[in-house]
Design an enzyme around this catalytic site. Structure first.
Site, PDB file in Angstrom:
ATOM      1  CG  HIS A  61      47.039  33.217 -47.136  1.00  0.00           C
ATOM      2  ND1 HIS A  61      46.256  32.650 -46.266  1.00  0.00           N
ATOM      3  CD2 HIS A  61      46.585  34.308 -47.738  1.00  0.00           C
ATOM      4  CE1 HIS A  61      45.171  33.342 -46.117  1.00  0.00           C
ATOM      5  NE2 HIS A  61      45.317  34.333 -46.829  1.00  0.00           N
ATOM      6  NE  ARG A  65      44.543  43.551 -51.526  1.00  0.00           N
ATOM      7  CZ  ARG A  65      44.041  42.701 -50.776  1.00  0.00           C
ATOM      8  NH1 ARG A  65      43.241  41.770 -50.986  1.00  0.00           N
ATOM      9  NH2 ARG A  65      44.153  42.999 -49.356  1.00  0.00           N
ATOM     10  CG  ASP A 153      42.097  33.928 -47.554  1.00  0.00           C
ATOM     11  OD1 ASP A 153      41.879  33.596 -46.264  1.00  0.00           O
ATOM     12  OD2 ASP A 153      42.448  35.070 -47.659  1.00  0.00           O
ATOM     13  CG  HIS A 232      44.057  33.441 -41.898  1.00  0.00           C
ATOM     14  ND1 HIS A 232      42.886  32.906 -41.530  1.00  0.00           N
ATOM     15  CD2 HIS A 232      43.733  34.087 -42.996  1.00  0.00           C
ATOM     16  CE1 HIS A 232      42.046  33.149 -42.136  1.00  0.00           C
ATOM     17  NE2 HIS A 232      42.355  33.851 -43.302  1.00  0.00           N
ATOM     18  CG  ASP A 305      46.430  36.968 -44.734  1.00  0.00           C
ATOM     19  OD1 ASP A 305      45.923  37.061 -45.668  1.00  0.00           O
ATOM     20  OD2 ASP A 305      45.536  36.650 -43.618  1.00  0.00           O
TER      21      ASP A 305
HETATM   22  O1  DOR Z   1      43.249  40.670 -43.024  1.00  0.00           O
HETATM   23  C1  DOR Z   1      42.546  40.102 -44.100  1.00  0.00           C
HETATM   24  N1  DOR Z   1      42.934  40.718 -45.132  1.00  0.00           N
HETATM   25  N2  DOR Z   1      42.233  38.801 -43.708  1.00  0.00           N
HETATM   26  C2  DOR Z   1      41.717  38.245 -45.006  1.00  0.00           C
HETATM   27  O2  DOR Z   1      41.211  36.856 -44.761  1.00  0.00           O
HETATM   28  C3  DOR Z   1      41.531  38.853 -46.109  1.00  0.00           C
HETATM   29  C4  DOR Z   1      42.716  39.850 -46.338  1.00  0.00           C
HETATM   30  C5  DOR Z   1      42.352  40.638 -47.645  1.00  0.00           C
HETATM   31  O3  DOR Z   1      42.269  40.276 -48.620  1.00  0.00           O
HETATM   32  O4  DOR Z   1      42.871  41.999 -47.440  1.00  0.00           O
END
Ligand code: DOR
Length: 429
Positions: A61, A65, A153, A232, A305
């Site tokens: 996860h 970007r 997500d 998460h 994450d």
């Molecule tokens: O805090 C988060 N940031 N939760 C998410 O589900 C997406 C992620 C993001 O893409 O920045």
């Protein structure tokens, strides 16, 4: 290709049930031999006495970007952060700009990773077109191009019928749908966990119910239609629902992230935007339940994450700040310090959650183990070295961590990907 012999380290390979002092010989990108004494004629030797040797870590996860926000992260920078953190395989989420919701986008990630990535990068494609939750994406064709899982997500799939169709469809490819569990009606307007602390400090709350209600729905759907992996997991009742569903035979797996077993809503008291994340940091009881879920095996995966954001997106009023924190360079240290160091997990259990288990859930052949024939992805960690988290030293383009200044135990010394040494003595080779 050159031969590498990693000599005399404590090799922990949960998939093979191994914890012992071994030599590991890598040749032609694969694990060639592992044993108490391996000769390895002509091999370059890495002395690993006193060190830990793990299969390269797998993070299922990660937000890279690319495409869209190269100022936050790129495949190059994110994969370098991964290598420094001990991850040799990372799976990147589909909520890019534009999203990875079609076969050409999957192909783009794979092609770009081939030229610029320091570690293995495996794309996760979107479940629905534009992550809008209204119409299934081209799941079959994305799978053919190499998507290892499907997820919207960042956005929940609010319609149960859409989730059902996604599960029915992905089932034939034996890939999981990774569920971001959030009822957007219940979470609307919230920026931290709803409870005593949010009331006290005056921030709008997100009730844990917003997660729990969707976890409950998705484990019910998994009993009937296909394989769900819950992303998460942050709160106690989610762990309970997942535990119960698994006992009843549902195809459900799940992950939590280091911030959910190390921090609580109390960390938000100083309004540090680096503590703003979705789902939010929860209560002490939730944190303890997460640790119990890790201990009893309900939570099989630790994923980061990793969510890089620029200073501009973070250094604003708490309510306006972007959600997420970077995790690739601190995850292993947090696991070793906070879980293994405090005896919540054994080293072998912890390593399984970072290697064998994600490899099994994603059906990654040749990954997450050091059995002969497996890919030569491996890390060497010094368990005695402590270090201080200093975001200025991150290889990630972003610095949004709540762990600045923490002292962590366990330093990644060498990272080897496909038999190539990417990190040597804690630096890029
Ligand atoms: O805090 C988060 N940031 N939760 C998410 O589900 C997406 C992620 C993001 O893409 O920045």
């Amino acid at each position: 290709m050159s031969k590498l012999l990693i000599k005399g380290g404590r090799v922990i390979d949960p998939a093979a049930g191994l914890d012992g002092i071994r030599d590991v010989l890598l040749e032609s990108g694969k694990v060639k031999e592992i044993g108490v004494r391996v000769k390895g004629q002509g091999a370059r030797v890495i002395e690993a006495k006193g060190m830990l040797v793990f299969p390269g870590l797998i993070d299922m996860h990660v937000h890279l970007r690319d495409p869209g926000r190269p100022d936050k992260e790129t495949i190059a920078s994110g994969s370098r952060a991964a290598a420094l953190g001990g991850f040799t395989t990372i799976c990147c989420m589909a909520n890019t700009e534009p999203p990875i919701d079609n076969p050409a986008a999957v192909e783009y990630i794979i092609a770009k990773a081939r030229t610029e990535a320091a570690v293995n990068v495996l794309p996760i494609a979107a479940v629905t077109k534009g992550l809008r939750g209204e119409e299934l994406a081209e799941i079959g064709r994305c799978r053919m191009e190499g998507a290892v899982a499907f997820s919207d997500d960042g956005h929940p799939i609010m319609r149960a019928d859409m989730m059902r169709r996604a599960l029915e469809y992905t089932r034939q490819f034996d890939v999981p749908v990774i569920a971001h569990c959030e009822d957007t009606g219940l979470s609307a307007g919230g920026t931290m966990n709803e409870g005593a602390v949010s009331t006290e400090i005056g921030l709008p709350g997100i009730p844990s119910l917003s997660e729990e209600i969707m976890v409950a729905r998705d484990v019910l759907l998994a009993r009937e239609y296909g394989r769900v992996h819950i992303a998460h997991v942050s709160c106690a009742r989610s762990v309970k629902f997942i535990r119960d569903a698994r006992r009843e035979g549902a195809s459900v797996t799940c992950e939590t992230c280091p911030h959910y077993f190390t921090l609580t809503e109390d960390a938000v008291r100083h309004y540090d935007p680096n503590t703003k994340v979705n789902p939010p940091l929860r209560t002490k009881a939730d944190r303890q339940a997460i640790i119990r879920g890790l201990r009893d095996g309900t939570i099989e995966v630790i994923a980061t994450d990793h969510a890089p954001h620029t200073v501009d997106d973070k250094n604003v009023e708490f309510n306006q700040a972007a959600n997420g924190l970077v995790g690739l360079e601190t995850a292993l240290g947090l696991v070793l310090t906070e879980l293994v160091g405090k005896k919540a997990l054994t080293l072998k259990e912890a390593v399984a959650k970072l290697t064998a288990n994600p490899a099994r859930i994603l059906r990654l052949a040749g990954k997450g183990t050091l059995r002969p024939g497996a890919d030569a992805d491996l890390i060497v960690v010094d368990p005695r070295q402590t270090w201080q988290v200093d975001p200025r030293q991150f290889a990630s383009k972003s610095r949004n961590t709540p762990f600045t200044g923490w002292t962590l135990k366990g330093k990644v010394i060498h990272t080897i990907v496909g038999g190539k040494q990417i990190v040597r003595d804690g630096q890029f080779a």
